[in-house]
Design an enzyme around this catalytic site. Structure first.
Site, PDB file in Angstrom:
ATOM      1  CE  LYS A  28       9.077  -2.136   2.145  1.00  0.00           C
ATOM      2  NZ  LYS A  28       7.651  -2.368   2.493  1.00  0.00           N
ATOM      3  NE  ARG A  69       5.922  -0.258  -3.464  1.00  0.00           N
ATOM      4  CZ  ARG A  69       6.384   0.286  -2.327  1.00  0.00           C
ATOM      5  NH1 ARG A  69       7.638   0.633  -2.217  1.00  0.00           N
ATOM      6  NH2 ARG A  69       5.559   0.488  -1.322  1.00  0.00           N
ATOM      7  NE  ARG A 109       4.197   3.964   8.008  1.00  0.00           N
ATOM      8  CZ  ARG A 109       4.699   3.176   7.057  1.00  0.00           C
ATOM      9  NH1 ARG A 109       5.760   2.429   7.300  1.00  0.00           N
ATOM     10  NH2 ARG A 109       4.139   3.117   5.866  1.00  0.00           N
ATOM     11  NE  ARG A 142       3.836   7.058   4.272  1.00  0.00           N
ATOM     12  CZ  ARG A 142       4.467   5.949   3.924  1.00  0.00           C
ATOM     13  NH1 ARG A 142       5.596   5.621   4.524  1.00  0.00           N
ATOM     14  NH2 ARG A 142       3.990   5.171   2.988  1.00  0.00           N
ATOM     15  NE  ARG A 178       0.557   2.257   1.237  1.00  0.00           N
ATOM     16  CZ  ARG A 178       0.639   2.659   2.512  1.00  0.00           C
ATOM     17  NH1 ARG A 178      -0.401   3.263   3.079  1.00  0.00           N
ATOM     18  NH2 ARG A 178       1.741   2.494   3.180  1.00  0.00           N
TER      19      ARG A 178
HETATM   20  P1  ADP Z   1       5.023   1.443   2.155  1.00  0.00           P
HETATM   21  O1  ADP Z   1       6.050   0.356   1.999  1.00  0.00           O
HETATM   22  O2  ADP Z   1       4.483   1.576   3.530  1.00  0.00           O
HETATM   23  O3  ADP Z   1       3.926   1.380   1.127  1.00  0.00           O
HETATM   24  P2  ADP Z   1       6.736   3.416   0.852  1.00  0.00           P
HETATM   25  O4  ADP Z   1       7.249   4.638   1.487  1.00  0.00           O
HETATM   26  O5  ADP Z   1       7.713   2.364   0.439  1.00  0.00           O
HETATM   27  O6  ADP Z   1       5.709   2.838   1.915  1.00  0.00           O
HETATM   28  O7  ADP Z   1       5.868   3.783  -0.438  1.00  0.00           O
HETATM   29  C1  ADP Z   1       4.856   4.757  -0.420  1.00  0.00           C
HETATM   30  C2  ADP Z   1       4.281   4.934  -1.841  1.00  0.00           C
HETATM   31  O8  ADP Z   1       5.311   5.426  -2.713  1.00  0.00           O
HETATM   32  C3  ADP Z   1       3.782   3.667  -2.521  1.00  0.00           C
HETATM   33  O9  ADP Z   1       2.449   3.364  -2.177  1.00  0.00           O
HETATM   34  C4  ADP Z   1       3.930   4.039  -4.011  1.00  0.00           C
HETATM   35  O10 ADP Z   1       2.887   4.880  -4.428  1.00  0.00           O
HETATM   36  C5  ADP Z   1       5.202   4.872  -4.020  1.00  0.00           C
HETATM   37  N1  ADP Z   1       6.401   4.048  -4.293  1.00  0.00           N
HETATM   38  C6  ADP Z   1       7.435   3.821  -3.437  1.00  0.00           C
HETATM   39  N2  ADP Z   1       8.369   3.036  -3.996  1.00  0.00           N
HETATM   40  C7  ADP Z   1       7.909   2.733  -5.246  1.00  0.00           C
HETATM   41  C8  ADP Z   1       8.408   1.931  -6.321  1.00  0.00           C
HETATM   42  N3  ADP Z   1       9.564   1.253  -6.229  1.00  0.00           N
HETATM   43  N4  ADP Z   1       7.661   1.859  -7.461  1.00  0.00           N
HETATM   44  C9  ADP Z   1       6.512   2.515  -7.576  1.00  0.00           C
HETATM   45  N5  ADP Z   1       5.977   3.274  -6.611  1.00  0.00           N
HETATM   46  C10 ADP Z   1       6.663   3.395  -5.443  1.00  0.00           C
END
Ligand code: ADP
Length: 190
Positions: free
Chosen positions: A14, A89, A128, A134, A146
């Protein structure tokens, strides 16, 4: 306005594709993951609250992320549109986003859903993790959690956008350029 939800499991690409779309369409990128990591880096109260959830691969509570997005929408009134990346999400987040956007009369144009095999996701995230450092990309059990959380809480969003005619499935396997081309083919029609 063009408001796109860039959707897909962790590791679907994404963020990478969002960079292409920003350049091509001049949209404002809103990644809740990036926003949360900035809050953690800045040591804010919000960041502190979010950190424990993120470390475990759990979702940060809806009200926290919705509040963050609300502020961003209010502060970016003059843009051509948004790319929502990693948000919504949950179905409650999607409903809240619709309410916020309806206040401005600028609804979601489409949800672009990147589809990638589970093993490929795990490979990409581990790779990554080596580069980005990270923590949530360096532990296989956090990665698996996740993906499970995505399947349970996030995947149902497809059924939220489908009846509205806004869901577009996109093959997320292959080269970055090929995938970008597939996204553009859909966006041109919106
Ligand atoms: P990825 O898509 O690789 O999981 P992100 O950077 O989108 O990476 O998200 C990392 C973490 O941030 C998620 O595992 C969650 O804990 C938190 N997070 C991100 N966006 C949301 C959201 N919209 N609602 C709840 N938690 C979120």
């Amino acid at each position: 306005m063009l408001n796109l939800v860039l959707f897909g499991p962790p590791g679907a690409g994404k963020g990478t594709q969002a960079e292409f779309l920003i350049k091509s369409y001049g949209l404002e990128h809103l990644s809740t993951g990036d926003l949360l990591r900035s809050e953690i880096a800045a040591g804010t109260k919000l960041g502190l609250e979010a950190k424990s959830f993120m470390e475990k691969g759990e979702l940060v509570p809806d009200e926290v992320v919705i509040g963050m997005i609300k502020t961003k929408l209010e502060n970016n009134k003059a843009v051509k549109g948004f790319i929502f990346d990693g948000f919504p999400r949950t179905v409650d987040q999607a409903k809240a986003l619709d309410n916020l956007l309806n206040e401005n009369g600028t609804p979601i144009s489409g949800m672009l859903s990147l589809e990638v095999d589970k093993q490929e996701l795990i490979n990409r995230l581990m790779k990554r993790g080596e580069i980005s450092g990270r923590p949530d990309d360096q532990d296989q059990s956090v990665i698996e959690n996740r993906i499970n959380v995505y399947n349970q809480k996030t995947l149902p969003l497809i059924e939220y956008y489908k009846p509205q005619g806004k869901h577009f499935g996109i093959n997320g396997m292959g080269s970055i350029e090929d995938i970008a081309g597939r996204l553009e083919a859909v966006i041109t029609k919106l």
